[in-house]
Design a protein around this motif. Sequence first.
Motif, short mmCIF file in Angstrom:
data_model
loop_
_atom_site.label_atom_id
_atom_site.label_comp_id
_atom_site.label_asym_id
_atom_site.label_seq_id
_atom_site.Cartn_x
_atom_site.Cartn_y
_atom_site.Cartn_z
N ALA A 263 9.78 1.46 1.16
CA ALA A 263 9.25 0.45 2.09
C ALA A 263 7.78 0.69 2.41
CB ALA A 263 10.08 0.42 3.39
N LEU A 264 6.97 0.95 1.38
CA LEU A 264 5.53 1.09 1.59
C LEU A 264 4.91 -0.30 1.70
CD1 LEU A 264 4.95 3.90 -1.03
CD2 LEU A 264 5.01 4.14 1.45
N PHE A 265 3.85 -0.42 2.50
CA PHE A 265 3.23 -1.73 2.70
C PHE A 265 2.39 -2.10 1.47
CE2 PHE A 265 3.44 0.15 7.08
CZ PHE A 265 4.58 -0.54 7.44
N PRO A 266 2.75 -3.18 0.78
CA PRO A 266 2.09 -3.49 -0.49
C PRO A 266 0.65 -3.97 -0.32
CG PRO A 266 3.67 -5.20 0.05
CD PRO A 266 3.84 -4.13 1.07
N MET B 200 -1.59 -2.62 1.60
CA MET B 200 -2.47 -1.54 2.08
C MET B 200 -2.61 -0.48 1.00
SD MET B 200 -1.04 -0.94 5.90
CE MET B 200 -0.63 -2.32 6.96
N ARG C 231 3.57 9.45 5.01
CA ARG C 231 3.45 8.43 6.05
C ARG C 231 4.32 8.77 7.25
NH1 ARG C 231 5.24 2.24 5.02
NH2 ARG C 231 7.27 3.25 4.98
#
Lengths: 376, 267
Positions: free
Chosen positions: A96-99, A101, A159
């Motif tokens: 669930a990494l922010f795409p 950023m 993170r």
Amino acid sequence: MTGHIGNRPGDETVAEFVETTKRFGPVLAADRLSFRIRRGEFLSFLGPSGCGKTTALRMLAGFEAPTEGQILIDGQEMGATPAYRRPVNMVFQQYALFPHMTVAQNIGYGLRQRRPRMAKAEIAAKVENALAMVRLTEFGNRRIWEMSGGQQQRVALARAIVNEPKILLLDEPMAALDAKLRAEMQRELLDLQRSLGITFVLVTHDQEEALSMSDRICIMGKGRIAQIGTPLELYDQPANRYVADFVGRANILSGQIVSREGGMARIALPGGRDVVVRAPAGDTRKDVEIAVRPEALGLASASDQIPDGHTVLPAEVTRRTFLGDHIEYLLRSADLGPLQVLVPRQAERAMRGHDVGARLHVIWAPGAGLMLGAED
Amino acid sequence: MRLYATAVYLFLYLPIGIIALFSLSAGRSATQLQGISIKWYGRALNNPFVMEALWTSVKVAFVSAVLASVVGTMAALALTGMKGRLRAGFDLMVHVAVMIPGIVIGIATLIALVSVFDIVNPWLEAASGYRLSMGFGSLVAAHGLFTMSLVVLIVRGRMEALDRALIEASNDLGAGSLATFRQVTLPLIAPAILAGFLLSFTFSFDDFIIAFFVAGSETTLPIYVFSSIRRGVTPEINAIGTMVMVASLGLLIVAQLMLRRGDARRQ
Ligand SMILES: Nc1ncnc2c1ncn2[C@@H]1O[C@H](COP(=O)(O)OP(=O)(O)OP(=O)(O)O)[C@@H](O)[C@H]1O
Ligand SMILES: [Mg+2]
């Protein structure tokens, strides 16, 4: 498959479940869970698919509210505290990494939410530090989709830990990695946990992963806790059949108690032979189940001398598998059915006739087996 | 089969091609090519009536598209959090709204607005000396209402494709729902909102039927073209038509690219 032996965390409680229950409509996903998480420990939830591991973790993170019961973190009831105010962080299964950023922006996200605001320079320094910790120093300006699966996993880890949570939650973080990368990540994760001293709670259905990494393991089945303990305790003293079956391999037999003496019980097996097994006190049943690990049993030729007090179970070899330093035997006993025995290669050399079809003696030393508690 | 396909495409695009071709005519006839020139384009762009109608159209299209994008996005967000029968009901209404013919919307909006004006105006006039009437406001309202459903459909599609774990990750890292919307949800659905805006703009800019009913004294570009045709078709009309078509196509292509880009990002 031995447990990690190192600096044991203290007995101080960092979080606690008190009779915590979660229902999804008719589904009982978590059934009166009660346990403590110790500060600084590596605790794993282990169990088959659908047993409620993720649900327990998500309740701790604040994504699901318990239907009944309580969750305490550092002594504080978390009931109405939303996820964004809890001092825990999670590593998601698909990361669930922010795409939109960069890697560094992803890692700094949690720090940027702090109120009062944290100084930009301080955030940058902490992000840099976290990048170094997961060995991604050169990758801060990369886009997420430019990172490999293993690298993304390390970004997700950085993170979370950059926020210095009281508990780090990991939901099957290694499931998407191939075997080699997984072994590498497991080692890194463990090193990180030891050096940071953060409490880790890991969800997994990989038995070896849980056994090799955890200080303690919580074995779950059908929404309930079957047993919680160190890997050694679970292996040597499984509380019930479910745990004995789930952790490692075991021969499980039923029999009747003949007599009790100290921590031992004499059990009559079908076919009239007795074995002496370790038995927890205070159990008053007559018909019981006993478990014995394949490596706790011995094997001998029919003509060999047997030490006093040992029980002999005649059986016929049905399969013999070479496992390197051990040989695995599958045997069939007329009275007890199939039996597994693991024999060191050295010991086998002394035996005569061990091919399929050979009639051998399975040797059961006093105390090799364990009487199992009732399943609730 | 190939012949058939060719015939269909000819039938579809030939008239448009002819308009574009004849807009380049040097002569006065709109139906004959008499030499090549771009003088009618100059004529159209220097015609104050054309420019005023164009300006009105742009204003209406812009304001109604902004309205539709904002309200449509909010509706899409609300729908995403909704479940069960209520959700099914709203979904149905959004789909129906897109399919209703323009003429029905035109008449319905006209009747609705006139009835509201009839009730409100006596009271409003007594209070402020001001009357509501058909015009810019009613154009924006009618167009905005219709194009809002387009925005809802597009944005909702993107919302549904959005990984819920991203929202949870943001919450987990300390961002409340508003902060999460601003920093995660909005940037990720922005291409869809922009695409919705461009489609709304194009729709409003091109629309004649609805505008015809609710424009009141305002003249949009399509209405101007329609009324000029009654005085005879000139190559100037062809030139205007060609320019509107090129602009609309351009916007539609940009909208499509925005949607694609959003898709690529999600991977
Ligand atoms: N949001 C939900 N709505 C309805 N039922 C749910 C929901 N989440 C979980 N469940 C149900 O609760 C039970 C436990 O689910 P959970 O995800 O905790 O299992 P798990 O142990 O993590 O399994 P896995 O190893 O497959 O991830 C399952 O029967 C599941 O179907
Ligand atoms: Mg799970």
